[in-house]
Design a protein around this motif. Sequence first.
Motif, PDB file in Angstrom:
ATOM      1  N   LEU A 119      -3.250  -6.965   0.239  1.00  0.00           N
ATOM      2  CA  LEU A 119      -4.267  -7.470   1.146  1.00  0.00           C
ATOM      3  C   LEU A 119      -4.211  -8.992   1.163  1.00  0.00           C
ATOM      4  O   LEU A 119      -4.193  -9.629   0.105  1.00  0.00           O
ATOM      5  CB  LEU A 119      -5.651  -7.002   0.680  1.00  0.00           C
ATOM      6  CG  LEU A 119      -6.862  -7.549   1.431  1.00  0.00           C
ATOM      7  CD1 LEU A 119      -6.846  -7.093   2.884  1.00  0.00           C
ATOM      8  CD2 LEU A 119      -8.147  -7.120   0.731  1.00  0.00           C
ATOM      9  N   VAL A 120      -4.171  -9.548   2.363  1.00  0.00           N
ATOM     10  CA  VAL A 120      -4.093 -10.998   2.511  1.00  0.00           C
ATOM     11  C   VAL A 120      -4.939 -11.413   3.702  1.00  0.00           C
ATOM     12  O   VAL A 120      -5.137 -10.627   4.638  1.00  0.00           O
ATOM     13  CB  VAL A 120      -2.625 -11.435   2.674  1.00  0.00           C
ATOM     14  CG1 VAL A 120      -2.016 -10.894   3.955  1.00  0.00           C
ATOM     15  CG2 VAL A 120      -2.478 -12.947   2.589  1.00  0.00           C
ATOM     16  N   GLN A 121      -5.434 -12.632   3.663  1.00  0.00           N
ATOM     17  CA  GLN A 121      -6.222 -13.142   4.785  1.00  0.00           C
ATOM     18  C   GLN A 121      -5.315 -13.641   5.901  1.00  0.00           C
ATOM     19  O   GLN A 121      -4.137 -13.957   5.676  1.00  0.00           O
ATOM     20  CB  GLN A 121      -7.130 -14.273   4.316  1.00  0.00           C
ATOM     21  CG  GLN A 121      -8.238 -13.823   3.385  1.00  0.00           C
ATOM     22  CD  GLN A 121      -9.194 -14.958   3.041  1.00  0.00           C
ATOM     23  OE1 GLN A 121      -8.814 -16.118   3.068  1.00  0.00           O
ATOM     24  NE2 GLN A 121     -10.429 -14.609   2.712  1.00  0.00           N
ATOM     25  N   THR A 122      -5.880 -13.705   7.077  1.00  0.00           N
ATOM     26  CA  THR A 122      -5.147 -14.267   8.219  1.00  0.00           C
ATOM     27  C   THR A 122      -4.599 -15.646   7.865  1.00  0.00           C
ATOM     28  O   THR A 122      -5.309 -16.484   7.309  1.00  0.00           O
ATOM     29  CB  THR A 122      -6.070 -14.373   9.435  1.00  0.00           C
ATOM     30  OG1 THR A 122      -6.477 -13.055   9.832  1.00  0.00           O
ATOM     31  CG2 THR A 122      -5.355 -15.029  10.606  1.00  0.00           C
ATOM     32  N   GLY A 180      -2.170 -16.090   5.757  1.00  0.00           N
ATOM     33  CA  GLY A 180      -1.564 -16.021   4.441  1.00  0.00           C
ATOM     34  C   GLY A 180      -0.127 -15.536   4.478  1.00  0.00           C
ATOM     35  O   GLY A 180       0.449 -15.294   5.547  1.00  0.00           O
ATOM     36  N   LYS A 197      -1.010 -12.208  10.650  1.00  0.00           N
ATOM     37  CA  LYS A 197      -2.072 -11.941  11.596  1.00  0.00           C
ATOM     38  C   LYS A 197      -2.597 -10.514  11.376  1.00  0.00           C
ATOM     39  O   LYS A 197      -1.878  -9.666  10.863  1.00  0.00           O
ATOM     40  CB  LYS A 197      -1.533 -12.051  13.023  1.00  0.00           C
ATOM     41  CG  LYS A 197      -0.859 -13.362  13.353  1.00  0.00           C
ATOM     42  CD  LYS A 197      -0.253 -13.326  14.743  1.00  0.00           C
ATOM     43  CE  LYS A 197       0.461 -14.619  15.079  1.00  0.00           C
ATOM     44  NZ  LYS A 197       1.061 -14.594  16.438  1.00  0.00           N
ATOM     45  N   PRO A 198      -3.829 -10.252  11.789  1.00  0.00           N
ATOM     46  CA  PRO A 198      -4.360  -8.893  11.639  1.00  0.00           C
ATOM     47  C   PRO A 198      -3.460  -7.837  12.275  1.00  0.00           C
ATOM     48  O   PRO A 198      -3.358  -6.712  11.758  1.00  0.00           O
ATOM     49  CB  PRO A 198      -5.716  -8.969  12.328  1.00  0.00           C
ATOM     50  CG  PRO A 198      -6.136 -10.386  12.140  1.00  0.00           C
ATOM     51  CD  PRO A 198      -4.861 -11.182  12.267  1.00  0.00           C
ATOM     52  N   THR A 224      -0.900  -5.801  10.270  1.00  0.00           N
ATOM     53  CA  THR A 224      -1.333  -4.739   9.371  1.00  0.00           C
ATOM     54  C   THR A 224      -0.607  -3.438   9.676  1.00  0.00           C
ATOM     55  O   THR A 224      -0.605  -2.966  10.822  1.00  0.00           O
ATOM     56  CB  THR A 224      -2.852  -4.521   9.483  1.00  0.00           C
ATOM     57  OG1 THR A 224      -3.524  -5.700   9.023  1.00  0.00           O
ATOM     58  CG2 THR A 224      -3.295  -3.324   8.650  1.00  0.00           C
ATOM     59  N   THR A 238      -2.037  -5.279   4.566  1.00  0.00           N
ATOM     60  CA  THR A 238      -3.296  -5.376   5.293  1.00  0.00           C
ATOM     61  C   THR A 238      -3.669  -6.850   5.417  1.00  0.00           C
ATOM     62  O   THR A 238      -3.749  -7.557   4.411  1.00  0.00           O
ATOM     63  CB  THR A 238      -4.420  -4.620   4.576  1.00  0.00           C
ATOM     64  OG1 THR A 238      -4.038  -3.248   4.407  1.00  0.00           O
ATOM     65  CG2 THR A 238      -5.713  -4.683   5.380  1.00  0.00           C
ATOM     66  N   VAL A 239      -3.886  -7.280   6.663  1.00  0.00           N
ATOM     67  CA  VAL A 239      -4.251  -8.665   6.929  1.00  0.00           C
ATOM     68  C   VAL A 239      -5.688  -8.675   7.453  1.00  0.00           C
ATOM     69  O   VAL A 239      -5.971  -8.092   8.516  1.00  0.00           O
ATOM     70  CB  VAL A 239      -3.306  -9.314   7.945  1.00  0.00           C
ATOM     71  CG1 VAL A 239      -3.653 -10.797   8.125  1.00  0.00           C
ATOM     72  CG2 VAL A 239      -1.853  -9.154   7.509  1.00  0.00           C
ATOM     73  N   SER A 240      -6.565  -9.310   6.721  1.00  0.00           N
ATOM     74  CA  SER A 240      -7.973  -9.343   7.110  1.00  0.00           C
ATOM     75  C   SER A 240      -8.250 -10.543   7.997  1.00  0.00           C
ATOM     76  O   SER A 240      -7.653 -11.615   7.843  1.00  0.00           O
ATOM     77  CB  SER A 240      -8.858  -9.395   5.876  1.00  0.00           C
ATOM     78  OG  SER A 240      -8.629 -10.588   5.150  1.00  0.00           O
ATOM     79  N   SER A 241      -9.165 -10.340   8.923  1.00  0.00           N
ATOM     80  CA  SER A 241      -9.506 -11.431   9.863  1.00  0.00           C
ATOM     81  C   SER A 241     -10.642 -12.277   9.336  1.00  0.00           C
ATOM     82  O   SER A 241     -11.248 -11.980   8.328  1.00  0.00           O
ATOM     83  CB  SER A 241      -9.873 -10.842  11.222  1.00  0.00           C
ATOM     84  OG  SER A 241     -10.943  -9.941  11.083  1.00  0.00           O
TER      85      SER A 241
END
Length: 123
Positions: free
Chosen positions: A11-14, A16, A86-87, A90, A120-123
């Motif tokens: 899991l990584v943030q937008t 990242g 980017k989300p 994902t 998974t890329v979180s927004s």
Amino acid sequence: QVQLVESGGGLVQTGGSLRLSCAASGHTFSMYAMGWFRQAPGKEREFVTAISVSGSTSYVDSVRGRFTISRDNAKNTVYLQMNSLKPEDTAVYYCAGKRSFRTPRAAREYDYWGQGTQVTVSS
């Protein structure tokens, strides 16, 4: 027979980065074209990138400039460096291999597949 094992998802943030690895068994890894594909929920598996035995690469337009595929034949490993995530990136990411001098982009052309790793890329 070639076995492929992916690792490095998470899991990584937008914005990242993540680096995926795909370790291959066998003694002829250097003779295999290697590809990365991804599959998001409810969507078909799509080509992301591939690298030939000579190191030539191919990318889908949506990741060009953000993702980089590379291989280390001494370690029987192919990598996928993913930056500026980017989300919409994902998905479950799969590596695939085919004994070939080309750089196949169609999933049906590959003979061997890993089990997949979730990104998974979180927004």
